[in-house]
Design a protein around this motif. Structure first.
Motif, PDB file in Angstrom:
ATOM      1  N   ALA A 133       0.814  -1.207   0.000  1.00 21.57           N
ATOM      2  CA  ALA A 133       0.000   0.000   0.000  1.00 21.57           C
ATOM      3  C   ALA A 133       0.853   1.266   0.000  1.00 21.57           C
ATOM      4  O   ALA A 133       2.053   1.235   0.284  1.00 21.57           O
ATOM      5  N   ASN A 134       0.206   2.379  -0.296  1.00 22.38           N
ATOM      6  CA  ASN A 134       0.884   3.682  -0.215  1.00 22.38           C
ATOM      7  C   ASN A 134       1.294   4.010   1.216  1.00 22.38           C
ATOM      8  O   ASN A 134       2.300   4.682   1.450  1.00 22.38           O
ATOM      9  N   HIS A 135       0.479   3.546   2.169  1.00 26.03           N
ATOM     10  CA  HIS A 135       0.747   3.833   3.581  1.00 26.03           C
ATOM     11  C   HIS A 135       0.486   2.554   4.367  1.00 26.03           C
ATOM     12  O   HIS A 135      -0.607   2.003   4.317  1.00 26.03           O
ATOM     13  N   VAL A 136       1.515   2.071   5.067  1.00 22.53           N
ATOM     14  CA  VAL A 136       1.389   0.854   5.868  1.00 22.53           C
ATOM     15  C   VAL A 136       1.547   1.219   7.336  1.00 22.53           C
ATOM     16  O   VAL A 136       2.582   1.753   7.748  1.00 22.53           O
ATOM     17  N   ALA A 137       0.524   0.946   8.123  1.00 22.58           N
ATOM     18  CA  ALA A 137       0.547   1.225   9.557  1.00 22.58           C
ATOM     19  C   ALA A 137       0.446  -0.082  10.319  1.00 22.58           C
ATOM     20  O   ALA A 137      -0.062  -1.084   9.811  1.00 22.58           O
ATOM     21  N   MET A 138       0.934  -0.074  11.553  1.00 20.28           N
ATOM     22  CA  MET A 138       0.840  -1.242  12.430  1.00 20.28           C
ATOM     23  C   MET A 138       0.342  -0.809  13.795  1.00 20.28           C
ATOM     24  O   MET A 138       0.697   0.270  14.285  1.00 20.28           O
ATOM     25  N   LEU A 139      -0.440  -1.663  14.412  1.00 22.65           N
ATOM     26  CA  LEU A 139      -0.765  -1.439  15.810  1.00 22.65           C
ATOM     27  C   LEU A 139       0.489  -1.671  16.650  1.00 22.65           C
ATOM     28  O   LEU A 139       1.381  -2.426  16.261  1.00 22.65           O
ATOM     29  N   GLU A 140       0.520  -1.032  17.787  1.00 20.09           N
ATOM     30  CA  GLU A 140       1.716  -1.012  18.636  1.00 20.09           C
ATOM     31  C   GLU A 140       2.249  -2.403  18.972  1.00 20.09           C
ATOM     32  O   GLU A 140       3.461  -2.617  19.029  1.00 20.09           O
ATOM     33  N   HIS A 141       1.361  -3.357  19.206  1.00 19.44           N
ATOM     34  CA  HIS A 141       1.790  -4.698  19.608  1.00 19.44           C
ATOM     35  C   HIS A 141       1.525  -5.742  18.523  1.00 19.44           C
ATOM     36  O   HIS A 141       1.464  -6.946  18.806  1.00 19.44           O
ATOM     37  N   ALA A 142       1.379  -5.307  17.278  1.00 20.01           N
ATOM     38  CA  ALA A 142       1.252  -6.237  16.163  1.00 20.01           C
ATOM     39  C   ALA A 142       2.643  -6.702  15.740  1.00 20.01           C
ATOM     40  O   ALA A 142       3.664  -6.132  16.148  1.00 20.01           O
TER      41      ALA A 142
END
Length: 317
Positions: A211-220
């Motif tokens: 993706a253009n923007h990849v985010a993660m949750l803090e504990h993923a």
């Protein structure tokens, strides 16, 4: 009572004492226990805060796999209005491991993909524990093509231990399906946002996370292979999964430093499984901000940004 992980035993013991004291208070006994309950609750909260301030990569892996952690269906329910699911790959069949459809996110029409593990025995079997077969990835390609055709941003919720490794999946072209899904994501001419909400395992995850923007949750966690499988390959001993988790740099904090991901979304104290509504709302805020960032960019610019982003990974170590 929450379902506690093994390393949370000190908190579990304190919470158990609180539960016992509440039962005493509810029984109508004259013993005054409110002060003791308050003291123990504060002690439990501080113990939880101390534990989560210094989680090891393996402990984060356990948190990412927690059975009560919000799943893709929870994010879709909480964030996507008028969601219309779409089924089938128009080639072989339906794969419930990947949820796909269209809906509205905070006033925007969007296409949605999500890997769903299931929350109980029946739903886990239905969704194959989030491990997609080739038809799941071909369905994802179908949704990506639809998103581009109608100019819909794509939002993906990533949560899988990996693609399904069964014989039937291999016979139907698992590797080819993953490759085509990855390629379709890279070639999209619309904004795409991927959020790793639990496990991001192997090609099974990257197939919907280019993706253009990849985010993660803090504990993923997000990795090319599971810690257990990595330990089996490196040391021929799956019991060394903790060592593998540490050396593989699978946490959101490691991956942010390595510039594999673009954003870390903070989880409530004790992990997303303790306050699902809060983390879903925070995810929505992050997705909204990311979509706003790419608003107005044409297809060529979006493809160029995505290409530059992924080609840059590992070049500045």
């Amino acid at each position: 009572m929450h379902s506690f992980l093994e390393f949370e035993k000190p908190v579990a013991d304190l919470q158990g004492k609180v539960h016992e004291l509440r039962a005493v208070a509810a029984s109508g006994e004259t013993v005054e226990v409110s002060d003791e309950i308050e003291r123990l609750e504060k002690k439990a909260e501080q113990a939880l805060r101390d534990l989560y301030a210094r989680l090891t990569p393996w402990q984060k892996t356990l948190v990412a796999r927690h059975p009560d952690r919000p799943h893709a269906v929870d994010y879709i329910t909480g964030l996507i209005e008028d969601f219309t699911p779409l089924a089938g790959d128009r080639s072989y069949g339906e794969d419930a491991a990947i949820i796909a459809g269209i809906g509205r996110f905070r006033g925007r029409s969007v296409a949605v993909l999500g890997q769903e593990k299931g929350a109980d025995t029946q739903s886990r079997l239905k969704h194959n524990f989030g491990m997609a077969r080739p038809e799941g990835y071909r369905k994802a390609v179908r949704i990506m093509e639809m998103a581009e055709r109608f100019g819909l941003p794509l939002v993906s919720f990533v949560d899988t231990a990996g693609a399904y490794p069964g014989i039937g999946a291999e016979e139907r072209g698992q590797a080819e399906a993953i490759a085509r899904s990855t390629d379709a994501g890279l070639a999209l001419g619309v904004p795409s946002i991927a959020l790793v909400i639990g496990e991001g395992g192997s090609g099974g995850a990257i197939a919907i996370a280019t993706a253009n923007h990849v985010a993660m949750l803090e504990h993923a966690i997000y990795s090319v292979i599971s810690p257990e499988a990595g330990a089996s390959i490196l040391w021929h001993d799956s019991a060394r999964a903790q060592d593998a988790a540490t050396n593989m740099k699978i946490t959101a904090q490691d991956l942010m430093q390595l510039k594999v991901i673009d954003e870390i979304i903070e989880e409530p104290l004790g992990g997303a499984h303790r306050a699902g509504e809060i983390v879903v709302d925070r995810a929505g805020t992050a997705i909204d901000a990311a979509l706003a960032r790419f608003e107005g960019m044409d297809a060529a610019a979006l493809r160029a940004q995505r290409r530059k982003k992924f080609l840059a990974i590992g070049r500045s170590l």
